[in-house]
Write a protein that holds these residues in place. Structure first.
Motif, PDB file in Angstrom:
ATOM      1  N   THR A  76       0.844  -1.198   0.000  1.00  0.00           N
ATOM      2  CA  THR A  76       0.000   0.000   0.000  1.00  0.00           C
ATOM      3  C   THR A  76       0.877   1.245   0.000  1.00  0.00           C
ATOM      4  O   THR A  76       2.089   1.174   0.183  1.00  0.00           O
ATOM      5  CB  THR A  76      -0.893   0.020   1.257  1.00  0.00           C
ATOM      6  N   LYS A  77       0.247   2.382  -0.200  1.00  0.00           N
ATOM      7  CA  LYS A  77       0.960   3.651  -0.140  1.00  0.00           C
ATOM      8  C   LYS A  77       1.606   3.829   1.238  1.00  0.00           C
ATOM      9  O   LYS A  77       2.749   4.272   1.351  1.00  0.00           O
ATOM     10  CB  LYS A  77      -0.023   4.799  -0.406  1.00  0.00           C
ATOM     11  N   ARG A  78       0.909   3.420   2.279  1.00  0.00           N
ATOM     12  CA  ARG A  78       1.429   3.515   3.643  1.00  0.00           C
ATOM     13  C   ARG A  78       2.687   2.642   3.795  1.00  0.00           C
ATOM     14  O   ARG A  78       3.680   3.055   4.389  1.00  0.00           O
ATOM     15  CB  ARG A  78       0.359   3.073   4.644  1.00  0.00           C
ATOM     16  N   HIS A  79       2.656   1.445   3.223  1.00  0.00           N
ATOM     17  CA  HIS A  79       3.801   0.527   3.310  1.00  0.00           C
ATOM     18  C   HIS A  79       5.008   1.091   2.552  1.00  0.00           C
ATOM     19  O   HIS A  79       6.142   1.022   3.039  1.00  0.00           O
ATOM     20  CB  HIS A  79       3.418  -0.846   2.760  1.00  0.00           C
ATOM     21  N   VAL A  80       4.782   1.643   1.372  1.00  0.00           N
ATOM     22  CA  VAL A  80       5.874   2.224   0.582  1.00  0.00           C
ATOM     23  C   VAL A  80       6.534   3.348   1.375  1.00  0.00           C
ATOM     24  O   VAL A  80       7.770   3.418   1.470  1.00  0.00           O
ATOM     25  CB  VAL A  80       5.376   2.721  -0.800  1.00  0.00           C
ATOM     26  N   LEU A  81       5.745   4.238   1.965  1.00  0.00           N
ATOM     27  CA  LEU A  81       6.301   5.331   2.767  1.00  0.00           C
ATOM     28  C   LEU A  81       7.079   4.793   3.965  1.00  0.00           C
ATOM     29  O   LEU A  81       8.178   5.261   4.271  1.00  0.00           O
ATOM     30  CB  LEU A  81       5.197   6.270   3.245  1.00  0.00           C
ATOM     31  N   SER A  82       6.541   3.798   4.625  1.00  0.00           N
ATOM     32  CA  SER A  82       7.207   3.212   5.783  1.00  0.00           C
ATOM     33  C   SER A  82       8.565   2.620   5.398  1.00  0.00           C
ATOM     34  O   SER A  82       9.569   2.854   6.078  1.00  0.00           O
ATOM     35  CB  SER A  82       6.318   2.131   6.389  1.00  0.00           C
TER      36      SER A  82
ATOM     37  N   PHE B 257       6.816   7.052  -5.187  1.00  0.00           N
ATOM     38  CA  PHE B 257       5.876   7.557  -4.199  1.00  0.00           C
ATOM     39  C   PHE B 257       5.083   8.743  -4.752  1.00  0.00           C
ATOM     40  O   PHE B 257       3.889   8.886  -4.475  1.00  0.00           O
ATOM     41  CB  PHE B 257       6.608   7.934  -2.908  1.00  0.00           C
ATOM     42  N   GLN B 258       5.727   9.580  -5.553  1.00  0.00           N
ATOM     43  CA  GLN B 258       5.009  10.681  -6.199  1.00  0.00           C
ATOM     44  C   GLN B 258       3.905  10.150  -7.110  1.00  0.00           C
ATOM     45  O   GLN B 258       2.805  10.694  -7.148  1.00  0.00           O
ATOM     46  CB  GLN B 258       5.966  11.546  -7.010  1.00  0.00           C
ATOM     47  N   LYS B 259       4.211   9.090  -7.851  1.00  0.00           N
ATOM     48  CA  LYS B 259       3.212   8.504  -8.763  1.00  0.00           C
ATOM     49  C   LYS B 259       2.006   7.965  -8.007  1.00  0.00           C
ATOM     50  O   LYS B 259       0.901   7.919  -8.552  1.00  0.00           O
ATOM     51  CB  LYS B 259       3.840   7.376  -9.583  1.00  0.00           C
ATOM     52  N   LEU B 260       2.210   7.542  -6.765  1.00  0.00           N
ATOM     53  CA  LEU B 260       1.100   7.003  -5.986  1.00  0.00           C
ATOM     54  C   LEU B 260       0.074   8.074  -5.621  1.00  0.00           C
ATOM     55  O   LEU B 260      -1.032   7.749  -5.179  1.00  0.00           O
ATOM     56  CB  LEU B 260       1.619   6.319  -4.712  1.00  0.00           C
TER      57      LEU B 260
ATOM     58  N   LEU C 127      -5.347   6.851  -4.941  1.00  0.00           N
ATOM     59  CA  LEU C 127      -5.163   5.822  -3.915  1.00  0.00           C
ATOM     60  C   LEU C 127      -5.244   6.423  -2.514  1.00  0.00           C
ATOM     61  O   LEU C 127      -4.663   7.466  -2.247  1.00  0.00           O
ATOM     62  CB  LEU C 127      -3.789   5.156  -4.059  1.00  0.00           C
ATOM     63  N   ASP C 128      -5.951   5.738  -1.638  1.00  0.00           N
ATOM     64  CA  ASP C 128      -5.911   6.079  -0.226  1.00  0.00           C
ATOM     65  C   ASP C 128      -4.697   5.395   0.385  1.00  0.00           C
ATOM     66  O   ASP C 128      -4.047   4.563  -0.243  1.00  0.00           O
ATOM     67  CB  ASP C 128      -7.195   5.605   0.483  1.00  0.00           C
ATOM     68  N   TRP C 129      -4.410   5.699   1.623  1.00  0.00           N
ATOM     69  CA  TRP C 129      -3.220   5.166   2.284  1.00  0.00           C
ATOM     70  C   TRP C 129      -3.182   3.646   2.328  1.00  0.00           C
ATOM     71  O   TRP C 129      -2.120   3.045   2.261  1.00  0.00           O
ATOM     72  CB  TRP C 129      -3.119   5.723   3.703  1.00  0.00           C
ATOM     73  N   ASP C 130      -4.343   3.020   2.452  1.00  0.00           N
ATOM     74  CA  ASP C 130      -4.369   1.570   2.608  1.00  0.00           C
ATOM     75  C   ASP C 130      -4.881   0.829   1.373  1.00  0.00           C
ATOM     76  O   ASP C 130      -5.162  -0.371   1.446  1.00  0.00           O
ATOM     77  CB  ASP C 130      -5.192   1.203   3.847  1.00  0.00           C
ATOM     78  N   ASP C 131      -4.983   1.517   0.236  1.00  0.00           N
ATOM     79  CA  ASP C 131      -5.319   0.851  -1.022  1.00  0.00           C
ATOM     80  C   ASP C 131      -4.077   0.174  -1.577  1.00  0.00           C
ATOM     81  O   ASP C 131      -2.954   0.671  -1.418  1.00  0.00           O
ATOM     82  CB  ASP C 131      -5.838   1.861  -2.056  1.00  0.00           C
ATOM     83  N   GLU C 132      -4.288  -0.943  -2.263  1.00  0.00           N
ATOM     84  CA  GLU C 132      -3.150  -1.660  -2.850  1.00  0.00           C
ATOM     85  C   GLU C 132      -2.556  -0.871  -4.016  1.00  0.00           C
ATOM     86  O   GLU C 132      -3.276  -0.236  -4.781  1.00  0.00           O
ATOM     87  CB  GLU C 132      -3.589  -3.036  -3.358  1.00  0.00           C
ATOM     88  N   VAL C 133      -1.238  -0.943  -4.135  1.00  0.00           N
ATOM     89  CA  VAL C 133      -0.531  -0.299  -5.244  1.00  0.00           C
ATOM     90  C   VAL C 133      -0.866  -1.072  -6.522  1.00  0.00           C
ATOM     91  O   VAL C 133      -0.837  -2.304  -6.518  1.00  0.00           O
ATOM     92  CB  VAL C 133       0.993  -0.308  -4.976  1.00  0.00           C
ATOM     93  N   PRO C 134      -1.188  -0.377  -7.618  1.00  0.00           N
ATOM     94  CA  PRO C 134      -1.517  -1.063  -8.869  1.00  0.00           C
ATOM     95  C   PRO C 134      -0.345  -1.901  -9.392  1.00  0.00           C
ATOM     96  O   PRO C 134       0.823  -1.582  -9.159  1.00  0.00           O
ATOM     97  CB  PRO C 134      -1.828   0.076  -9.845  1.00  0.00           C
ATOM     98  N   GLN C 135      -0.677  -2.954 -10.099  1.00  0.00           N
ATOM     99  CA  GLN C 135       0.322  -3.876 -10.628  1.00  0.00           C
ATOM    100  C   GLN C 135       1.377  -3.166 -11.466  1.00  0.00           C
ATOM    101  O   GLN C 135       2.561  -3.492 -11.394  1.00  0.00           O
ATOM    102  CB  GLN C 135      -0.369  -4.965 -11.463  1.00  0.00           C
ATOM    103  N   ALA C 136       0.971  -2.169 -12.246  1.00  0.00           N
ATOM    104  CA  ALA C 136       1.923  -1.446 -13.108  1.00  0.00           C
ATOM    105  C   ALA C 136       3.033  -0.783 -12.295  1.00  0.00           C
ATOM    106  O   ALA C 136       4.171  -0.675 -12.758  1.00  0.00           O
ATOM    107  CB  ALA C 136       1.180  -0.403 -13.944  1.00  0.00           C
ATOM    108  N   LEU C 137       2.737  -0.353 -11.077  1.00  0.00           N
ATOM    109  CA  LEU C 137       3.735   0.297 -10.230  1.00  0.00           C
ATOM    110  C   LEU C 137       4.470  -0.694  -9.323  1.00  0.00           C
ATOM    111  O   LEU C 137       5.542  -0.392  -8.814  1.00  0.00           O
ATOM    112  CB  LEU C 137       3.080   1.396  -9.384  1.00  0.00           C
TER     113      LEU C 137
END
Length: 169
Positions: free
Chosen positions: A47-53, A76-79, A93-103
């Protein structure tokens, strides 16, 4: 007892050839800076939260890892940009939405590179013994996505030239 354990830890630290400060390890036997191995947290949904962490776990005050850390900052900017859903509508994407496969491919590439950071060794001593000429070289570049700068020290003696990275951002 805990007092014996504290003494053992102190003795091990005194005998060790490495010292750690601010995320960077200094090996006194090779007189080089290096980084501890990066072990990502294994989770099923990225998720976006996981990437930031995960990207926040890397502390690199001298910018030695800038070529790698800039890639995750760009990801992270693309998210934060709108993403087209399967229905064709754009959502952010919200913080807890899954990152799309393309990213996710970019994320996996970043993790693959970060697992190898323990292989990077940077000499602490910038000026070798016997240097007769010193030159400081600065480089910078920018694009629509990012900018960076690096400073190198070039030292020369009678028959040898050595170039060392001083800092980068």
């Amino acid at each position: 007892p805990s007092s014996h354990q504290e003494n053992n830890n102190r003795i091990e630290a005194e005998c060790s050839s490495t010292r750690k400060a601010l995320g960077v390890v200094w090996d006194s036997t090779t007189d080089c800076f290096q980084f501890m191995g990066f072990i990502p947290k294994l989770i099923r949904n990225i998720t976006k939260r996981h990437v930031l962490s995960e990207m926040s776990r890397v502390f690199d005050p001298l910018g030695f890892l800038s070529p790698m850390t800039v890639t995750v900052k760009l990801l992270f900017q693309k998210l934060w940009l709108p993403i087209k859903s399967e229905g064709g509508e754009e959502t952010v994407l919200d913080w807890d939405d899954e990152v799309p496969q393309a990213l996710l491919t970019q994320w996996e590439g970043y993790l693959k590179g970060m697992k190898r950071i323990s292989e990077i060794k940077i000499p602490r001593c910038l000026i070798p013994t016997g240097a007769t000429t010193l030159e400081l070289h600065g480089f910078s570049d920018a694009s629509q996505l990012a900018y960076s700068a690096a400073v190198y020290l070039k030292s020369t003696n009678n028959n040898e030239t050595i170039i060392r990275l001083v800092a980068a951002k």
